[in-house]
Scaffold this motif. Structure first.
Motif, PDB file in Angstrom:
ATOM      1  N   ASP A 155      44.928  42.150  41.252  1.00 22.03           N
ATOM      2  CA  ASP A 155      43.648  42.121  41.952  1.00 22.03           C
ATOM      3  C   ASP A 155      43.351  43.512  42.517  1.00 22.03           C
ATOM      4  OD1 ASP A 155      41.571  41.808  43.788  1.00 22.03           O
ATOM      5  OD2 ASP A 155      42.260  39.864  44.478  1.00 22.03           O
ATOM      6  N   PRO A 156      42.252  44.144  42.089  1.00 16.02           N
ATOM      7  CA  PRO A 156      41.945  45.503  42.564  1.00 16.02           C
ATOM      8  C   PRO A 156      41.753  45.611  44.073  1.00 16.02           C
ATOM      9  CG  PRO A 156      40.627  44.966  40.634  1.00 16.02           C
ATOM     10  CD  PRO A 156      41.289  43.698  41.089  1.00 16.02           C
ATOM     11  N   VAL A 157      41.468  44.484  44.743  1.00 12.59           N
ATOM     12  CA  VAL A 157      41.330  44.528  46.203  1.00 12.59           C
ATOM     13  C   VAL A 157      42.641  44.978  46.824  1.00 12.59           C
ATOM     14  CG1 VAL A 157      41.066  43.099  48.273  1.00 12.59           C
ATOM     15  CG2 VAL A 157      39.465  42.845  46.376  1.00 12.59           C
ATOM     16  N   ASN A 158      43.741  44.600  46.204  1.00 12.88           N
ATOM     17  CA  ASN A 158      45.058  44.993  46.698  1.00 12.88           C
ATOM     18  C   ASN A 158      45.631  46.149  45.904  1.00 12.88           C
ATOM     19  OD1 ASN A 158      45.173  42.843  48.624  1.00 12.88           O
ATOM     20  ND2 ASN A 158      45.521  41.445  46.923  1.00 12.88           N
ATOM     21  N   ARG A 183      35.462  30.786  47.103  1.00 12.94           N
ATOM     22  CA  ARG A 183      36.201  31.349  45.965  1.00 12.94           C
ATOM     23  C   ARG A 183      35.269  32.096  45.016  1.00 12.94           C
ATOM     24  NH1 ARG A 183      38.025  30.711  40.687  1.00 12.94           N
ATOM     25  NH2 ARG A 183      36.263  29.328  40.265  1.00 12.94           N
ATOM     26  N   VAL A 184      34.102  31.502  44.725  1.00 12.88           N
ATOM     27  CA  VAL A 184      33.199  32.164  43.781  1.00 12.88           C
ATOM     28  C   VAL A 184      32.559  33.402  44.417  1.00 12.88           C
ATOM     29  CG1 VAL A 184      32.758  30.089  42.427  1.00 12.88           C
ATOM     30  CG2 VAL A 184      31.208  30.668  44.301  1.00 12.88           C
ATOM     31  N   ASP A 208      34.171  35.374  46.457  1.00 15.44           N
ATOM     32  CA  ASP A 208      35.223  36.379  46.274  1.00 15.44           C
ATOM     33  C   ASP A 208      35.186  36.954  44.861  1.00 15.44           C
ATOM     34  OD1 ASP A 208      36.199  36.166  48.863  1.00 15.44           O
ATOM     35  OD2 ASP A 208      37.703  34.660  48.338  1.00 15.44           O
ATOM     36  N   SER A 209      35.009  36.070  43.881  1.00 14.03           N
ATOM     37  CA  SER A 209      34.952  36.519  42.489  1.00 14.03           C
ATOM     38  C   SER A 209      33.724  37.388  42.230  1.00 14.03           C
ATOM     39  CB  SER A 209      34.940  35.315  41.541  1.00 14.03           C
ATOM     40  OG  SER A 209      34.794  35.734  40.201  1.00 14.03           O
ATOM     41  N   LEU A 210      32.568  36.951  42.716  1.00 12.29           N
ATOM     42  CA  LEU A 210      31.340  37.720  42.516  1.00 12.29           C
ATOM     43  C   LEU A 210      31.441  39.108  43.127  1.00 12.29           C
ATOM     44  CD1 LEU A 210      28.718  34.946  43.346  1.00 12.29           C
ATOM     45  CD2 LEU A 210      29.019  36.028  41.110  1.00 12.29           C
ATOM     46  N   GLN A 211      31.969  39.184  44.325  1.00 16.38           N
ATOM     47  CA  GLN A 211      32.052  40.475  45.001  1.00 16.38           C
ATOM     48  C   GLN A 211      33.080  41.383  44.334  1.00 16.38           C
ATOM     49  OE1 GLN A 211      32.649  39.463  49.174  1.00 16.38           O
ATOM     50  NE2 GLN A 211      30.447  39.229  49.492  1.00 16.38           N
ATOM     51  N   LEU A 212      34.162  40.804  43.844  1.00 12.51           N
ATOM     52  CA  LEU A 212      35.186  41.584  43.160  1.00 12.51           C
ATOM     53  C   LEU A 212      34.680  42.124  41.824  1.00 12.51           C
ATOM     54  CD1 LEU A 212      38.218  42.474  42.955  1.00 12.51           C
ATOM     55  CD2 LEU A 212      38.593  40.325  41.724  1.00 12.51           C
ATOM     56  N   THR A 213      34.087  41.237  41.030  1.00 13.65           N
ATOM     57  CA  THR A 213      33.699  41.627  39.674  1.00 13.65           C
ATOM     58  C   THR A 213      32.442  42.489  39.648  1.00 13.65           C
ATOM     59  OG1 THR A 213      32.480  39.545  39.361  1.00 13.65           O
ATOM     60  CG2 THR A 213      34.784  39.586  38.671  1.00 13.65           C
ATOM     61  N   LYS A 255      41.617  34.646  45.431  1.00 15.83           N
ATOM     62  CA  LYS A 255      41.676  36.011  45.920  1.00 15.83           C
ATOM     63  C   LYS A 255      43.118  36.491  46.036  1.00 15.83           C
ATOM     64  CE  LYS A 255      39.570  38.848  49.543  1.00 15.83           C
ATOM     65  NZ  LYS A 255      38.703  38.805  50.738  1.00 15.83           N
ATOM     66  N   GLY A 256      43.408  37.657  45.464  1.00 13.25           N
ATOM     67  CA  GLY A 256      44.750  38.220  45.495  1.00 13.25           C
ATOM     68  C   GLY A 256      45.557  37.965  44.240  1.00 13.25           C
ATOM     69  N   GLU A 257      45.105  37.019  43.408  1.00 15.03           N
ATOM     70  CA  GLU A 257      45.820  36.744  42.161  1.00 15.03           C
ATOM     71  C   GLU A 257      45.388  37.705  41.058  1.00 15.03           C
ATOM     72  OE1 GLU A 257      46.470  31.936  42.854  1.00 15.03           O
ATOM     73  OE2 GLU A 257      45.060  32.628  41.330  1.00 15.03           O
ATOM     74  N   LYS A 258      46.125  37.682  39.962  1.00 10.27           N
ATOM     75  CA  LYS A 258      45.816  38.576  38.848  1.00 10.27           C
ATOM     76  C   LYS A 258      44.428  38.311  38.272  1.00 10.27           C
ATOM     77  CE  LYS A 258      50.502  39.595  37.262  1.00 10.27           C
ATOM     78  NZ  LYS A 258      51.450  39.503  36.113  1.00 10.27           N
TER      79      LYS A 258
END
Length: 233
Positions: free
Chosen positions: A223-226, A162-163, A165-170, A183-186
C-alpha cells in the motif's frame, strides 16, 4: 409531478443545487468546497432502517472527517420533522445531536434529479419513496462512486469507508485495489504501467502471481500510503 429520473455517470460533474437543511439553506458546491463529500438519501423520517443508518454515520463522523469527507443526508420530509427525528437518532446512538446536515426534499425534486426514487416502495399517498442512494463526490465536484440500495436494505458504512480509502488511494497512485482490500493491505499495479517502469515507480518491490496463461498481469505491491517512496502520478 414528473418522475422521469436523471442518470448520473461516474466522472460526471455533480450538479450544484440549493436546498433547505437542518443547518439552514445551502448551495451544495459552496458548502462542499474542495473537500470530498458523501450525499446519501433516506426514504423518510422516523423510519427504522434510516434511524440505524444515520446513527451509524454519526458515530463514524470522526472517520469521515479523518479522510476529509463531508457528509450530508437527504430525506423527503420537512426541516422541522428532521430536527425532531434527530432527537431519536441521537438517543438511539447514545450520542446527542447530529454532526452533519439533512436536506429537506419535500417535493422530491432532488430525488428525481439524481435518480433516487425507489419504484417498489410507496408512501401512504402512493408516491414513490427515495431509495438508499450513496453518491461520493471528489474535490473536483465529479462523481467518483454511486451505490443504490433498495429502501428495505440498510447500508454498510464500513464498506463505504473502505471504498473511500480505495478511491483516495487510487486517485493519486498508479495502483488498483483487489477484492476485499482493506487500507494497508497490498495493492495491484495498474495494467498501464509498463514492466520496464515497475522498479522505478515501486522501489519497495512488486510480486507477480504466476498464472496458467503465462501473462504477468497479477502484480502486487505494498500500500503506497505506507510506502512514501512510491512515485505518485
Amino acid at each position: 409531478m414528473s418522475t422521469s429520473q436523471a442518470r448520473l455517470n461516474l466522472g460526471d460533474k455533480f450538479p450544484d443545487f440549493t436546498a433547505q437543511t437542518t443547518v439552514g439553506p445551502i448551495k451544495f458546491h459552496e458548502w462542499k468546497g474542495d473537500s470530498w463529500a458523501i450525499l446519501f438519501s433516506h426514504p423518510a423520517d422516523y423510519t427504522p432502517v434510516c434511524t440505524t443508518e444515520l446513527s451509524k454515520a454519526n458515530s463514524l463522523a470522526p472517520e469521515f472527517e479523518k479522510r476529509g469527507v463531508k457528509m450530508i443526508a437527504l430525506s423527503i420530509d420537512k426541516v422541522e420533522d428532521h430536527k425532531g427525528w434527530i432527537k431519536d437518532i441521537g438517543d438511539y446512538a447514545g450520542k446527542p445531536g447530529l454532526s452533519f446536515p439533512i436536506i429537506a426534499d419535500e417535493g422530491r425534486e432532488l430525488a428525481i434529479k439524481f435518480g433516487m426514487l425507489d419504484p417498489e416502495e410507496k408512501d401512504k399517498t402512493g408516491l414513490a419513496l427515495t431509495c438508499r442512494a450513496v453518491f461520493i463526490i471528489g474535490p473536483d465536484h465529479t462523481l467518483k462512486l454511486s451505490m443504490l440500495y433498495p429502501a428495505t436494505t440498510g447500508r454498510n458504512f464500513t464498506e463505504i469507508l473502505r471504498v473511500i480509502d480505495s478511491l483516495q488511494l487510487t486517485m493519486t497512485n498508479k495502483v488498483a485495489t483487489p477484492a476485499d482490500w482493506k487500507k494497508g493491505e497490498k495493492c495491484m499495479v495498474v495494467p498501464s504501467v509498463k514492466p520496464e517502469d515497475v522498479s522505478s515507480l515501486f522501489p519497495k518491490g512488486v510480486t507477480v502471481c504466476p498464472m496458467p496463461s503465462g501473462k504477468q498481469y497479477m502484480r502486487f505491491t505494498p500500500d503506497p500510503v505506507n510506502d512514501d517512496t512510491c512515485t505518485k502520478k
